[in-house]
Write an enzyme that holds these catalytic residues in place. Structure first.
Site, PDB file in Angstrom:
ATOM      1  N   SER A  37       2.246   3.495  14.928  1.00 57.05           N
ATOM      2  CA  SER A  37       0.821   3.425  14.686  1.00 57.05           C
ATOM      3  C   SER A  37       0.465   2.955  13.269  1.00 57.05           C
ATOM      4  O   SER A  37      -0.627   2.445  13.042  1.00 57.05           O
ATOM      5  CB  SER A  37       0.182   4.793  14.939  1.00 57.05           C
ATOM      6  OG  SER A  37       0.688   5.754  14.037  1.00 57.05           O
ATOM      7  N   SER A  52       6.153   6.135  13.904  1.00 51.59           N
ATOM      8  CA  SER A  52       5.035   5.355  13.347  1.00 51.59           C
ATOM      9  C   SER A  52       5.165   4.939  11.892  1.00 51.59           C
ATOM     10  O   SER A  52       4.346   4.164  11.405  1.00 51.59           O
ATOM     11  CB  SER A  52       3.734   6.123  13.516  1.00 51.59           C
ATOM     12  OG  SER A  52       3.311   6.009  14.839  1.00 51.59           O
ATOM     13  N   LYS A  79      -2.727   5.671   4.910  1.00 51.62           N
ATOM     14  CA  LYS A  79      -3.057   5.582   6.337  1.00 51.62           C
ATOM     15  C   LYS A  79      -4.304   6.412   6.635  1.00 51.62           C
ATOM     16  O   LYS A  79      -4.453   7.531   6.124  1.00 51.62           O
ATOM     17  CB  LYS A  79      -1.851   6.076   7.145  1.00 51.62           C
ATOM     18  CG  LYS A  79      -1.950   5.868   8.648  1.00 51.62           C
ATOM     19  CD  LYS A  79      -0.648   6.335   9.308  1.00 51.62           C
ATOM     20  CE  LYS A  79      -0.688   6.184  10.822  1.00 51.62           C
ATOM     21  NZ  LYS A  79       0.546   6.726  11.454  1.00 51.62           N
TER      22      LYS A  79
END
Ligand code: GLN
Length: 487
Positions: free
Chosen positions: A151, A175, A76
């Site tokens: 997210s 997330s 990420k």
């Protein structure tokens, strides 16, 4: 050789051990898949082909061995990677190349795991759909017109699109778990402090937790074991041995939960949740009962205040953490013409560099922390946090784990929740209490509703991450994994 991108990490390691494939072949297969499908999925913000192949070559040369050596991974974009662009999906960090690796990235490299690239996300990890990425959303491989969660939607979509067998996410309010749920993949939020935050671009420091994402429970546990453990560079890192999550997952996969008590939370009434989600959850719960588990209803009376408390605490911490993006130290600088004051340059940079959701959070947080309002907002939210922690402790005196759906709804169409921020915040209804408490939780696929994946959440006491993996493994043994449609 059948398609290497369809294999789990465990299967890839077996092929590597048997010398049936090389790590370079494994990395190349995934890089080719990214090249073939990522224009439609947009899971990646940056692909590091050369870096990944270099790492794979070192594994093939026998320089690095280990349980995940040669298994590629996507990271990420909120996690720093030395010399590789890291933007947190924000314009304000465009072009920034960190001078150092996050601790978890160091551990991936030491484990011989080729890093394929950096995945898309909501800007600074604020959101539940990737629609707040400054670089455009990620599309859910199950239905390209729908969100992949957020997210960490890029990491989850990369797994579902077979672009990577493993991925790193971060979970501040859900997330890792919510994107896992809506893409039919597995995502675990470790105990807070169980995985290092060093090198994570901070959103809400008392909540941020990096963790593993994969397509199976065992793969998730293997990655968990690689990244977890004490880090002296993170002051909130726990200096205790990591529970054996891999053994626990394997035990669970044997499909026996005799004597395990599963708590369902009375206050999670299901109001606001889609009927198809509740049905898949209940069916899976029955499957666990067939494996010998016992279901007990527990009361967590303060959970209903979790969402409002989170949406004061997280923005408050974010307003302080994001003050460092001042146009001087990193990335973007706007209006520095030699005439303007430092303050004007800062203001112009932040105006241009932050997206609307990030600005909203900074404004809410600044307000909640301002003198005169601090006690009424931030102070009250902290008290609620303590009460929620006590709810968990009371519940865990009666049951081994708590279970719930991961998220109230399946993947929604783009644009359907962006006009009202509260509608977006509701995605985290079931995930946020755990973040306020600090315990571990995992989302495991548990079936489909209207053709879209549903996630089953298992929450455990702090430092009992192994317990949730056992139940997760058992669930997977009972309901199987989900296979996303081919792109
Ligand atoms: N969706 C939540 C938020 O917007 C959670 C984000 C996260 O876990 N990083 O804050």
């Amino acid at each position: 050789m059948s398609d290497l991108t369809r294999k789990t990490a465990v299967e890839l390691r077996e092929l590597l051990d048997a010398k049936e494939v090389s790590a370079v072949e494994v990395a190349t297969a995934h890089l080719d898949q990214i090249a073939a499908v990522d224009d439609r999925v947009h899971a990646f913000l940056h692909v590091d082909r050369e870096g990944a192949l270099d790492a794979a070559r070192r594994v093939d040369a026998g320089e690095i061995t280990g349980p995940l050596a040669g298994v590629p991974i996507a990271v990420k974009d909120v996690v720093t990677t030395k010399g590789i662009p890291t933007t947190a999906a924000s314009k304000i960090l465009e072009g920034w190349k960190p001078p150092y690796d996050a601790t978890i990235v160091e551990r991936l490299k030491a484990a011989g795991m080729p890093i394929l690239g950096k995945t898309n996300m909501d800007e600074f990890a604020m959101g539940s759909s990737t629609e707040y990425s400054a670089y455009g959303p990620t599309n859910n491989p199950w239905d390209l017109g729908r969100i992949p969660g957020g997210s960490g939607g890029g990491s989850a979509a990369a797994l579902a699109a077979y672009e990577a067998p493993l991925a790193i996410g971060t979970d501040t309010g859900g997330s890792i778990r919510q994107p896992g749920a809506v893409t039919g993949t597995v995502g675990a939020k470790p105990t807070y402090g169980g995985t290092s935050r060093y090198g994570l671009i901070a959103f809400s420091s008392s909540l941020d937790t990096p963790g593993p994402c994969a397509r199976t429970v065992e793969d998730t546990a293997l990655l968990h074991a690689v990244i977890a453990g004490h880090d002296p560079r993170d002051s909130t890192s726990i200096a205790q041995p990591v529970p054996d999550v891999v053994a626990a997952a394997r035990l669970g996969l044997q499909g026996d939960l005799t004597g395990v008590r599963l708590g369902i939370v009375k206050e999670f009434t299901g109001e606001g949740a889609e009927p198809g989600v509740l049905a898949a959850f209940r069916e899976s719960l029955e499957a666990l009962v067939k494996l010998g588990a016992e279901v007990v209803e527990v009361s967590c009376p303060h959970f209903e205040y979790a969402l409002p408390a989170y949406y004061l605490i997280a923005p408050s911490e974010c307003s302080s953490n994001l003050a460092r993006f001042d146009g001087v130290r990193y990335g973007l600088r706007v209006g520095d013409d030699g005439q303007r004051s430092l303050e004007e340059v800062m203001s112009l940079t932040r105006e241009a560099g932050f997206g609307p959701e990030v600005k909203r959070r900074i404004i809410i947080g600044t307000y909640a922390l301002s003198s005169g309002y601090y006690d009424a907002y931030y102070g009250q939210a902290q008290k609620v946090r303590t009460l929620i922690t006590r709810d968990f402790e009371t519940a865990f005196s009666k049951v081994d784990v708590l279970v719930s759906p991961t998220t109230p709804f399946v993947a929604f169409p783009f644009g359907s929740r962006t006009s009202d921020p509260y509608q977006m915040y509701l995605a985290d209804l079931f995930t946020i209490p755990t973040n306020l408490y600090g315990g571990p939780a995992i989302s495991v696929p548990c079936g489909l509703s209207e053709g879209l994946p549903v996630g089953f959440q298992i929450m455990a006491p702090t430092m009992a991450d192994d317990r949730m993996y056992r139940v997760a493994g058992a669930l997977e043994s009972a309901v199987g994994t989900l296979t996303p449609p081919a792109l």
